[in-house]
Design an enzyme around this catalytic site. Structure first.
Site, PDB file in Angstrom:
ATOM      1  N   SER A 149       1.023  -1.161   0.062  1.00 24.51           N
ATOM      2  CA  SER A 149      -0.145  -0.083   0.108  1.00 24.51           C
ATOM      3  C   SER A 149       0.571   1.074  -0.347  1.00 24.51           C
ATOM      4  CB  SER A 149      -0.807  -0.168   1.632  1.00 24.51           C
ATOM      5  OG  SER A 149      -1.264   1.241   1.680  1.00 24.51           O
ATOM      6  N   TYR A 162      -3.119  -0.294  10.027  1.00 22.07           N
ATOM      7  CA  TYR A 162      -2.489  -0.392   8.519  1.00 22.07           C
ATOM      8  C   TYR A 162      -2.120  -0.738   8.430  1.00 22.07           C
ATOM      9  CZ  TYR A 162      -4.161  -0.409   3.399  1.00 22.07           C
ATOM     10  OH  TYR A 162      -4.303  -1.027   2.202  1.00 22.07           O
TER      11      TYR A 162
HETATM   12  C1  GCO Z   1      -6.538   5.340   2.785  1.00 18.13           C
HETATM   13  C2  GCO Z   1      -7.530   4.243   2.249  1.00 18.13           C
HETATM   14  C3  GCO Z   1      -5.996   3.244   1.569  1.00 18.13           C
HETATM   15  C4  GCO Z   1      -5.759   2.893   0.726  1.00 18.13           C
HETATM   16  C5  GCO Z   1      -4.423   2.326   0.282  1.00 18.13           C
HETATM   17  C6  GCO Z   1      -3.968   3.207  -0.684  1.00 18.13           C
HETATM   18  O1  GCO Z   1      -7.542   5.408   3.944  1.00 18.13           O
HETATM   19  O2  GCO Z   1      -6.048   6.308   3.283  1.00 18.13           O
HETATM   20  O3  GCO Z   1      -7.583   3.627   2.421  1.00 18.13           O
HETATM   21  O4  GCO Z   1      -5.221   2.520   2.903  1.00 18.13           O
HETATM   22  O5  GCO Z   1      -6.720   2.258   0.253  1.00 18.13           O
HETATM   23  O6  GCO Z   1      -4.094   1.509   0.754  1.00 18.13           O
HETATM   24  O7  GCO Z   1      -3.101   2.492  -0.932  1.00 18.13           O
END
Ligand code: GCO
Length: 266
Positions: A149, A162
């Site tokens: 990501s 995340y």
């Molecule tokens: C967020 C997004 C990101 C994207 C992605 C970017 O809330 O910033 O959901 O997480 O999904 O991962 O690369």
């Protein structure tokens, strides 16, 4: 030296794609299917959702089969891989795509939610790869593609767990390549930028400041379409990438290439 017209051909290959009932996983699975691979669709939420996705793939003339298992449950994963290999065939390509996101500031995030995000987005890749890769070693090779990501490189308010998982996934990808390249297993990653999916719907609303920010922050001036990932997926799944190891291909419309520009500059 010679030309190799078939280097992107995946005919006869079996590709397991986790989280392939929707979004980016589905788009990449379509790409691999279009290049000739037999698609093994993993999902977790419901059998109906898996069957609906498998029907969609088959309606497109692709060879697809669906398997419901929780990628964070090691016992279930080992049993599913066993079943897939006996019912569909040897897994040549593994795309670790299944993932979740929780948008909660770190100081407000409960430990169990942190653990669920890290387990689903990072530990699951270890679990599924550990079940699939020994068979690839026995067979003399294979392909593993981990879906990273922007958060493998950048932080953002509210997505700390995340980002920790996706940052860890970048390094897990490099270490897998370090340990498995000697077995002719290429392990690489794809880092999607901001894509128009269910997952980004809450932050992609017209007029929502984040929506305008992303469109302005992305040199391509748009959100990604899930199909924009197909090229990188087929490349990393095919013999065209036989000497590519431990790389993360960022498909992000140029976000990571630039510092961006002030909001008012066109
Ligand atoms: C967020 C997004 C990101 C994207 C992605 C970017 O809330 O910033 O959901 O997480 O999904 O991962 O690369």
């Amino acid at each position: 030296m010679m030309s190799n017209p078939g280097m992107f051909d995946l005919s006869g290959k079996v590709a397991l794609v986790t989280g392939a009932t929707h979004g980016l996983g589905m788009a990449m699975a379509y790409g691999l299917g279009g290049a000739g691979a037999r698609i093994v669709v993993n999902g977790h939420s419901s059998r109906e959702k898996i069957d609906k996705a498998v029907k969609a793939y088959r309606d497109e003339g692709l060879d697809a089969a669906g398997y419901r298992f929780d990628v964070t449950d090691e016992e279930a994963v080992v049993a599913a891989v066993e079943q897939i290999e006996s019912e569909v065939g040897a897994i040549d390509i593994l795309i670790n795509n299944a993932g979740i996101i929780r948008r909660v500031p770190l100081l407000e995030m409960p430990l169990d939610e942190w653990e669920m995000v890290v387990k689903t987005d990072l530990t699951s890749v270890f679990i599924v790869s550990k079940a699939v890769v020994p068979r690839m070693v026995e067979r003399g090779g294979g392909k593993v593609i981990n879906i990273c990501s922007m958060m493998s490189e950048l932080g953002r308010d509210s997505v700390g767990a995340y980002a920790a998982a996706k940052g860890g996934l970048k390094m897990l990808t490099r270490n897998m390549a370090t340990e498995w390249a000697r077995h002719n297993i290429q392990v690489n990653g794809i880092g999607p930028g901001y894509f128009a999916t269910e997952q980004t719907k809450p932050i992609r609303i017209d007029g929502h400041p984040f929506n305008d920010f992303i469109v302005g922050r992305t040199p391509a001036g748009r959100w990604g379409n899930p199909d924009d990932l197909q090229g990188a997926a087929v490349f990393l799944a095919s013999s065209a990438s036989d000497f590519v190891n431990g790389q993360i291909i960022y498909v992000d419309g140029g976000i990571l290439a630039t510092i961006g520009k002030p909001g008012n500059e066109t």
